[in-house]
Scaffold this motif. Structure first.
Motif, PDB file in Angstrom:
ATOM      1  N   GLN A   1       0.838  -1.212   0.000  1.00  0.00           N
ATOM      2  CA  GLN A   1       0.000   0.000   0.000  1.00  0.00           C
ATOM      3  C   GLN A   1       0.862   1.248   0.000  1.00  0.00           C
ATOM      4  OE1 GLN A   1      -3.305   1.077   2.330  1.00  0.00           O
ATOM      5  NE2 GLN A   1      -3.932  -1.028   2.663  1.00  0.00           N
TER       6      GLN A   1
ATOM      7  N   ARG B   1       2.559   1.714  -3.293  1.00  0.00           N
ATOM      8  CA  ARG B   1       1.631   2.224  -4.297  1.00  0.00           C
ATOM      9  C   ARG B   1       1.383   3.716  -4.100  1.00  0.00           C
ATOM     10  NH1 ARG B   1      -3.232  -1.045  -3.920  1.00  0.00           N
ATOM     11  NH2 ARG B   1      -1.778  -2.771  -3.770  1.00  0.00           N
TER      12      ARG B   1
ATOM     13  N   PHE C   1       2.245   6.474  -6.833  1.00  0.00           N
ATOM     14  CA  PHE C   1       1.154   7.357  -7.223  1.00  0.00           C
ATOM     15  C   PHE C   1       1.599   8.809  -7.101  1.00  0.00           C
ATOM     16  CE2 PHE C   1      -2.985   9.382  -6.220  1.00  0.00           C
ATOM     17  CZ  PHE C   1      -3.652   8.997  -7.371  1.00  0.00           C
TER      18      PHE C   1
ATOM     19  N   ARG D   1       2.206  11.749  -9.962  1.00  0.00           N
ATOM     20  CA  ARG D   1       1.567  13.078  -9.909  1.00  0.00           C
ATOM     21  C   ARG D   1       2.610  14.174 -10.061  1.00  0.00           C
ATOM     22  NH1 ARG D   1      -3.860  14.030  -9.007  1.00  0.00           N
ATOM     23  NH2 ARG D   1      -4.762  12.016  -8.562  1.00  0.00           N
TER      24      ARG D   1
ATOM     25  N   ASP E   1     -12.355  16.664  -4.796  1.00  0.00           N
ATOM     26  CA  ASP E   1     -13.348  15.657  -5.179  1.00  0.00           C
ATOM     27  C   ASP E   1     -12.890  14.264  -4.781  1.00  0.00           C
ATOM     28  OD1 ASP E   1     -14.890  17.578  -6.229  1.00  0.00           O
ATOM     29  OD2 ASP E   1     -14.342  17.199  -8.336  1.00  0.00           O
ATOM     30  N   GLU E   2     -11.635  13.995  -5.084  1.00  0.00           N
ATOM     31  CA  GLU E   2     -11.096  12.673  -4.792  1.00  0.00           C
ATOM     32  C   GLU E   2     -11.144  12.398  -3.283  1.00  0.00           C
ATOM     33  OE1 GLU E   2      -7.143  12.237  -6.136  1.00  0.00           O
ATOM     34  OE2 GLU E   2      -6.880  10.313  -5.122  1.00  0.00           O
TER      35      GLU E   2
ATOM     36  N   GLU F   1     -13.181  13.777  -1.091  1.00  0.00           N
ATOM     37  CA  GLU F   1     -14.582  13.601  -0.687  1.00  0.00           C
ATOM     38  C   GLU F   1     -15.090  12.210  -1.004  1.00  0.00           C
ATOM     39  OE1 GLU F   1     -16.503  17.967  -1.378  1.00  0.00           O
ATOM     40  OE2 GLU F   1     -17.685  16.223  -1.935  1.00  0.00           O
ATOM     41  N   VAL F   2     -14.867  11.792  -2.264  1.00  0.00           N
ATOM     42  CA  VAL F   2     -15.368  10.482  -2.687  1.00  0.00           C
ATOM     43  C   VAL F   2     -14.699   9.378  -1.876  1.00  0.00           C
ATOM     44  CG1 VAL F   2     -15.439   8.859  -4.605  1.00  0.00           C
ATOM     45  CG2 VAL F   2     -15.971  11.258  -4.998  1.00  0.00           C
ATOM     46  N   SER F   3     -13.394   9.519  -1.671  1.00  0.00           N
ATOM     47  CA  SER F   3     -12.693   8.495  -0.896  1.00  0.00           C
ATOM     48  C   SER F   3     -13.269   8.372   0.505  1.00  0.00           C
ATOM     49  CB  SER F   3     -11.199   8.837  -0.804  1.00  0.00           C
ATOM     50  OG  SER F   3     -10.634   8.882  -2.091  1.00  0.00           O
TER      51      SER F   3
ATOM     52  N   ALA G   1     -12.564   5.465   3.030  1.00  0.00           N
ATOM     53  CA  ALA G   1     -11.129   5.653   3.219  1.00  0.00           C
ATOM     54  C   ALA G   1     -10.867   6.177   4.627  1.00  0.00           C
ATOM     55  CB  ALA G   1     -10.580   6.633   2.188  1.00  0.00           C
ATOM     56  N   THR G   2      -9.851   5.632   5.268  1.00  0.00           N
ATOM     57  CA  THR G   2      -9.460   6.158   6.576  1.00  0.00           C
ATOM     58  C   THR G   2      -8.687   7.461   6.358  1.00  0.00           C
ATOM     59  OG1 THR G   2      -7.419   4.908   6.463  1.00  0.00           O
ATOM     60  CG2 THR G   2      -9.251   3.880   7.625  1.00  0.00           C
TER      61      THR G   2
ATOM     62  N   PHE H   1      -5.238   6.826   5.073  1.00  0.00           N
ATOM     63  CA  PHE H   1      -5.157   6.552   3.636  1.00  0.00           C
ATOM     64  C   PHE H   1      -5.163   7.845   2.837  1.00  0.00           C
ATOM     65  CE2 PHE H   1      -7.105   5.911  -0.494  1.00  0.00           C
ATOM     66  CZ  PHE H   1      -6.448   4.789  -0.987  1.00  0.00           C
TER      67      PHE H   1
END
Ligand SMILES: Nc1ncnc2c1ncn2[C@@H]1O[C@H](COP(=O)(O)OP(=O)(O)OP(=O)(O)O)[C@@H](O)[C@H]1O
Ligand SMILES: [Mg+2]
Lengths: 217, 302
Positions: free
Chosen positions: B7, B10, B14, B18, B203-204, B206-208, B213-214, B217
């Motif tokens: 994790q 990753r 990630f 970016r 947005d990401e 919020e959605v997570s 998502a903790t 995370f």
């Protein structure tokens, strides 16, 4: 599985979206939530996922009162819920595949196993051919189906759907309802908010009807 | 455990992707951090070099003892004996006044002037090599000898080294202050960078949060991003320092040739380089952490 007990929800502006709502949904049941626009359907679903908190009363999900759940416990409640949002809440900075991958990433599974599950979920909603597409390039109905794929990829025991067939033609709406039916058959608890009269008539499922925030008997 | 590592790996990948996705703004951010860091780090390198040169220059501090002009044979013999017996003195060297005059004649080219003197103006002298070369011991010895009968003047030849030492202390203090200030600047730069990242990825986030998502995370990629900014900024500072030293050394070589000596500024040691990178990475992480603590809380999904 889901129990509301004299739940009232007042929004900050003072508007009472839910008034004294009491009901219970057993494990494995499929229940529709009907009512006019602004009746409080979305509000009720949000209370189940603790996106909103009630002003009074208790919301018990799987034996847990989510109204008094600590912030740190919220993620673990939500991971076991499949949420289909009325406004989709898809991410436009990544592919359809990655959108469906997100819940699995959050839970931290093995990548290859996860990828298989993502494809299975996409296949189920008929979007496997579009896995590389950005959601912005998908039609309204395709976006809705993508949202469904994201909700089911985790194999949740409770599925909350807010207008899942709102943008779909009768054919696709029927297919989506069939998907829900198949989940119902394997024991998933479903709560589906919908305007879709035909779906309500098609399934012999219990229907809760809201009117101005009150549950009609 | 394996999962946990995967994790993190990753999240790191990630974040790197970016960073590379916006190469210009990333590079500028990193450059700002690098320049801010290179100033105090470069000063540390300079101070280390100056200190090293000073130490090499004064590895054997001496004390010059000039006798009174009117000191007679008896006085000289007594002083000679006392110096030889003194506990704190390792070796002494007697410089008779005639020899001193001869030396001056030869080394300064003032032979004509000195030849015209009717009398030798120089006193007898001793050059003393003390056992303990610490600044305090030298001073104590000087003060003691100064009181002896027949001694006119005692001079510690490492006085300039002590002045340099004081100057170095001042330099170190200035570097420390500059380092602390620019450390804050680094934290502020990453704070702001991460703030912008959080805003653009609202947005990401919020959605997570909505799909379970903790906080850990959600925080993770931002913390990694801050750390990477710090680390790459530290690497940029390292490159700036090493390149500058190469340029300066090129010039110094010419200068040294004129003076027939070798003069080379040494770059950072491996340990110092690692410390620089670790330090900058920690500061970047800190800036990100502060930013995340400040801004993530405000994003609650509706
Ligand atoms: N965040 C909010 N702040 C204030 N009022 C809100 C908020 N969300 C909803 N409401 C109000 O609460 C009422 C119920 O809203 P809700 O979204 O639950 O309706 P709904 O039944 O889902 O309607 P629709 O079928 O149009 O989606 C509405 O009158 C709405 O104006
Ligand atoms: Mg709604």
């Amino acid at each position: 599985m889901i129990r509301f007990n004299q739940v009232c929800k007042r929004y900050p502006g003072g508007y009472e979206a839910l008034k004294n709502v009491t009901f219970e949904i057993a494990g494995g049941e499929m229940v529709f939530l009907a009512g006019h626009s602004g009746a409080g359907k979305s509000t009720l679903l949000h209370l189940v996922a603790a996106i909103e908190r009630p002003n009074s009363g208790s919301v018990v999900v799987r034996g847990q009162n989510v109204a008094s759940l600590r912030g740190g416990a919220l993620p673990y409640l939500r991971r076991n819920l499949g949420l289909i949002f009325q406004d989709h809440k898809l991410l436009f900075d990544r592919s359809a595949f990655d959108n469906v991958m997100l819940p699995l990433q959050i839970c931290g599974g093995d990548y290859r196993e996860s990828a298989k599950r993502v494809r299975a979920a996409l296949d189920k909603v008929g979007l496997l051919q579009r896995e590389k597409a950005n959601p912005i390039a998908l039609s309204g109905g395709e976006q809705q189906r993508l949202c469904i794929a994201r909700a089911i990829v985790n194999r949740p025991s409770i599925l909350l759907a807010d207008e899942p067939t709102g943008n779909l033609d009768a054919g696709y709406a029927g297919e989506i309802m069939d998907i829900f039916q198949s989940f119902h058959q394997v024991g998933v608890t479903l709560l589906i908010a919908t305007h879709d009269e035909s779906a309500l008539r098609h399934f012999a499922a219990r229907t809760l009807t809201l009117k101005h925030g009150e549950l009609q008997q | 455990m394996k999962n946990w590592l995967a994790q993190h790996a990753r999240a790191l990948l990630f974040t790197l992707r970016r960073l590379l996705a916006a190469p210009v703004s990333s590079a500028l951010n990193i450059l700002v951090i690098g320049i801010a860091l290179s100033l105090p780090a470069g000063m540390v390198v300079l101070l280390q070099n100056v200190q090293g040169m000073a130490e090499r220059a004064v590895d054997a501090p001496q004390i010059s003892v000039f006798l009174s002009m009117d000191a007679g044979r008896d006085d000289t013999a007594r002083i000679d004996r006392q110096l030889k017996q003194h506990q704190a003195i390792g070796k002494i060297e007697f410089v008779p006044r005639e020899q001193a005059l001869e030396q001056i004649k030869q080394s300064t080219g003032l032979a004509d002037v000195i030849g015209g003197l009717t009398q030798n103006p120089l006193p007898d002298a001793y050059v003393i090599y003390p056992k303990n070369t610490g600044a305090q011991a030298l001073e104590a010895l000087r003060d003691e000898l100064q009181k002896w009968q027949g001694i006119e003047h005692v001079q510690v030849d490492s006085a300039w080294a002590r002045k340099l030492e004081a100057l170095l202390r001042f330099g170190r203090l200035a570097t420390l202050i500059l380092g602390v200030l620019l450390g804050f600047a680094l934290v502020a730069v990453t704070f702001n960078t991460i703030r912008l990242q959080i805003l653009t990825r609202r947005d990401e986030i919020e959605v997570s949060k909505l799909i379970g998502a903790t906080d850990a995370f959600i925080r993770r990629p931002f913390l990694y991003s801050g750390m990477l900014h710090g680390l790459l900024g530290g690497a940029a500072a390292w490159l700036i320092i090493v390149t500058s030293l190469l340029l300066v050394n090129g010039n110094l070589a010419e200068l040294a040739q004129l003076y027939a000596s070798s003069l080379v500024l040494r770059p950072l040691s491996a340990g110092d380089s690692l410390a620089l990178l670790g330090f900058s990475a920690c500061l970047g992480w800190l800036g990100a952490w502060l930013s995340v603590a400040q801004h993530l809380r405000r994003i609650e999904p509706r």
